[in-house]
Write a protein that holds these residues in place. Structure first.
Motif, PDB file in Angstrom:
ATOM      1  N   ILE A 105       3.659  -6.677   3.148  1.00 57.38           N
ATOM      2  CA  ILE A 105       2.300  -6.740   3.662  1.00 57.38           C
ATOM      3  C   ILE A 105       1.536  -5.624   2.967  1.00 57.38           C
ATOM      4  O   ILE A 105       1.883  -4.448   3.109  1.00 57.38           O
ATOM      5  CB  ILE A 105       2.260  -6.595   5.190  1.00 57.38           C
ATOM      6  CG1 ILE A 105       2.984  -7.784   5.823  1.00 57.38           C
ATOM      7  CG2 ILE A 105       0.822  -6.481   5.688  1.00 57.38           C
ATOM      8  CD1 ILE A 105       3.076  -7.763   7.313  1.00 57.38           C
ATOM      9  N   ILE A 153      -1.078 -13.326   4.933  1.00 58.03           N
ATOM     10  CA  ILE A 153      -1.320 -12.012   4.329  1.00 58.03           C
ATOM     11  C   ILE A 153      -0.073 -11.453   3.638  1.00 58.03           C
ATOM     12  O   ILE A 153      -0.120 -10.408   3.021  1.00 58.03           O
ATOM     13  CB  ILE A 153      -1.844 -10.986   5.357  1.00 58.03           C
ATOM     14  CG1 ILE A 153      -0.791 -10.656   6.415  1.00 58.03           C
ATOM     15  CG2 ILE A 153      -3.137 -11.468   5.974  1.00 58.03           C
ATOM     16  CD1 ILE A 153      -1.124  -9.437   7.233  1.00 58.03           C
ATOM     17  N   SER A 201      -0.954  -2.725   1.972  1.00 58.52           N
ATOM     18  CA  SER A 201      -1.445  -1.660   2.842  1.00 58.52           C
ATOM     19  C   SER A 201      -2.861  -1.927   3.357  1.00 58.52           C
ATOM     20  O   SER A 201      -3.184  -1.536   4.475  1.00 58.52           O
ATOM     21  CB  SER A 201      -1.377  -0.299   2.130  1.00 58.52           C
ATOM     22  OG  SER A 201      -2.123  -0.342   0.932  1.00 58.52           O
ATOM     23  N   ASP A 202      -3.696  -2.620   2.584  1.00 55.84           N
ATOM     24  CA  ASP A 202      -5.054  -2.899   3.065  1.00 55.84           C
ATOM     25  C   ASP A 202      -5.077  -3.953   4.184  1.00 55.84           C
ATOM     26  O   ASP A 202      -6.088  -4.130   4.847  1.00 55.84           O
ATOM     27  CB  ASP A 202      -5.975  -3.310   1.915  1.00 55.84           C
ATOM     28  CG  ASP A 202      -5.567  -4.621   1.260  1.00 55.84           C
ATOM     29  OD1 ASP A 202      -4.362  -4.966   1.266  1.00 55.84           O
ATOM     30  OD2 ASP A 202      -6.465  -5.310   0.734  1.00 55.84           O
ATOM     31  N   GLN A 203      -3.948  -4.640   4.407  1.00 56.87           N
ATOM     32  CA  GLN A 203      -3.861  -5.652   5.464  1.00 56.87           C
ATOM     33  C   GLN A 203      -3.237  -5.109   6.753  1.00 56.87           C
ATOM     34  O   GLN A 203      -3.268  -5.778   7.785  1.00 56.87           O
ATOM     35  CB  GLN A 203      -3.050  -6.859   4.974  1.00 56.87           C
ATOM     36  CG  GLN A 203      -3.674  -7.586   3.813  1.00 56.87           C
ATOM     37  CD  GLN A 203      -5.003  -8.218   4.192  1.00 56.87           C
ATOM     38  OE1 GLN A 203      -5.159  -8.775   5.273  1.00 56.87           O
ATOM     39  NE2 GLN A 203      -5.968  -8.127   3.303  1.00 56.87           N
ATOM     40  N   HIS A 215       2.805 -10.964   0.937  1.00 55.28           N
ATOM     41  CA  HIS A 215       3.024 -11.098  -0.505  1.00 55.28           C
ATOM     42  C   HIS A 215       4.526 -11.321  -0.689  1.00 55.28           C
ATOM     43  O   HIS A 215       5.334 -10.508  -0.246  1.00 55.28           O
ATOM     44  CB  HIS A 215       2.570  -9.840  -1.245  1.00 55.28           C
ATOM     45  CG  HIS A 215       2.859  -9.882  -2.695  1.00 55.28           C
ATOM     46  ND1 HIS A 215       2.142 -10.650  -3.581  1.00 55.28           N
ATOM     47  CD2 HIS A 215       3.813  -9.271  -3.417  1.00 55.28           C
ATOM     48  CE1 HIS A 215       2.638 -10.498  -4.788  1.00 55.28           C
ATOM     49  NE2 HIS A 215       3.654  -9.666  -4.714  1.00 55.28           N
ATOM     50  N   ARG A 252      -4.919  -5.262  10.176  1.00 55.92           N
ATOM     51  CA  ARG A 252      -5.014  -6.593  10.791  1.00 55.92           C
ATOM     52  C   ARG A 252      -3.754  -6.973  11.575  1.00 55.92           C
ATOM     53  O   ARG A 252      -3.778  -7.918  12.370  1.00 55.92           O
ATOM     54  CB  ARG A 252      -5.241  -7.647   9.703  1.00 55.92           C
ATOM     55  CG  ARG A 252      -6.556  -7.492   8.989  1.00 55.92           C
ATOM     56  CD  ARG A 252      -6.764  -8.582   7.974  1.00 55.92           C
ATOM     57  NE  ARG A 252      -6.741  -9.895   8.626  1.00 55.92           N
ATOM     58  CZ  ARG A 252      -6.520 -11.033   7.980  1.00 55.92           C
ATOM     59  NH1 ARG A 252      -6.312 -11.039   6.688  1.00 55.92           N
ATOM     60  NH2 ARG A 252      -6.514 -12.176   8.634  1.00 55.92           N
ATOM     61  N   LEU A 253      -2.646  -6.269  11.337  1.00 54.11           N
ATOM     62  CA  LEU A 253      -1.360  -6.644  11.931  1.00 54.11           C
ATOM     63  C   LEU A 253      -1.372  -6.776  13.454  1.00 54.11           C
ATOM     64  O   LEU A 253      -0.886  -7.781  13.977  1.00 54.11           O
ATOM     65  CB  LEU A 253      -0.257  -5.670  11.511  1.00 54.11           C
ATOM     66  CG  LEU A 253       0.414  -5.958  10.195  1.00 54.11           C
ATOM     67  CD1 LEU A 253       1.459  -4.889   9.885  1.00 54.11           C
ATOM     68  CD2 LEU A 253       1.041  -7.327  10.171  1.00 54.11           C
TER      69      LEU A 253
END
Length: 120
Positions: free
Chosen positions: A74, A97, A76-78, A99, A81-82
Motif C-alpha cells: 500500500i 489501492i 504511503s500516500d494511500q 500495488h 485512507r486505510l
C-alpha cells in the motif's frame, strides 16, 4: 533497543491469525499449497511482513531479507485512507489501492483469498 520475543513479532502474529482462518477453510489451503516454498510480502510503510507458504497450505513468518515471490504494498500516500477502507468492509476498495508485483499466479491466489475468506 529491546527485541520482541519471536511469538510477538508482527510476522509471527499475522501468520498465526491467517493460519487460524486457514484452519477452518480447507479450500483455501488447497489453493495455497501448490505455492509451497514461495514467500509473500505485505508492505504498509514502514511495516513489512513476509510469510512463506508451507506444503500444507499454511503460512509461517519469514525473514524480510528473503526476496519475496509477490509483494503486496500500500503506497504511503494511500495510508491515510486505510481506516475508512477497513471500516467499509469492502475488499475491492482495499484491493484498488494495493500495488501488486511478482508471481502472477500467486498474486491472484492471494487476491482471491483476501476477497473470499470469511474474516469474521
Amino acid at each position: 533497543m529491546l527485541a520482541l520475543p519471536s511469538f510477538l513479532a508482527p510476522a509471527a502474529f499475522y501468520a498465526r491469525l491467517l493460519n487460524a482462518l486457514l484452519k477452518r477453510e480447507d479450500w483455501a489451503r488447497e489453493r495455497l499449497y501448490p505455492h509451497a516454498g514461495k514467500t509473500v510480502r505485505f508492505a504498509v510503510a514502514p511495516l513489512q511482513i513476509s510469510l512463506t507458504i508451507d506444503a500444507s497450505g499454511y503460512t509461517r513468518p519469514s525473514d524480510t531479507a528473503i526476496v519475496p515471490d509477490v509483494v503486496l504494498a500500500i503506497p504511503s500516500d494511500q495510508i491515510p485512507r486505510l481506516p475508512g477502507l477497513i471500516r467499509s468492509q469492502d475488499p475491492s476498495a482495499l484491493v484498488a489501492i494495493l500495488h501488486i508485483e511478482g508471481d502472477a499466479g500467486l498474486a491472484q491466489t492471494v487476491s482471491d483469498l483476501a476477497r473470499d475468506l470469511r474474516w469474521d
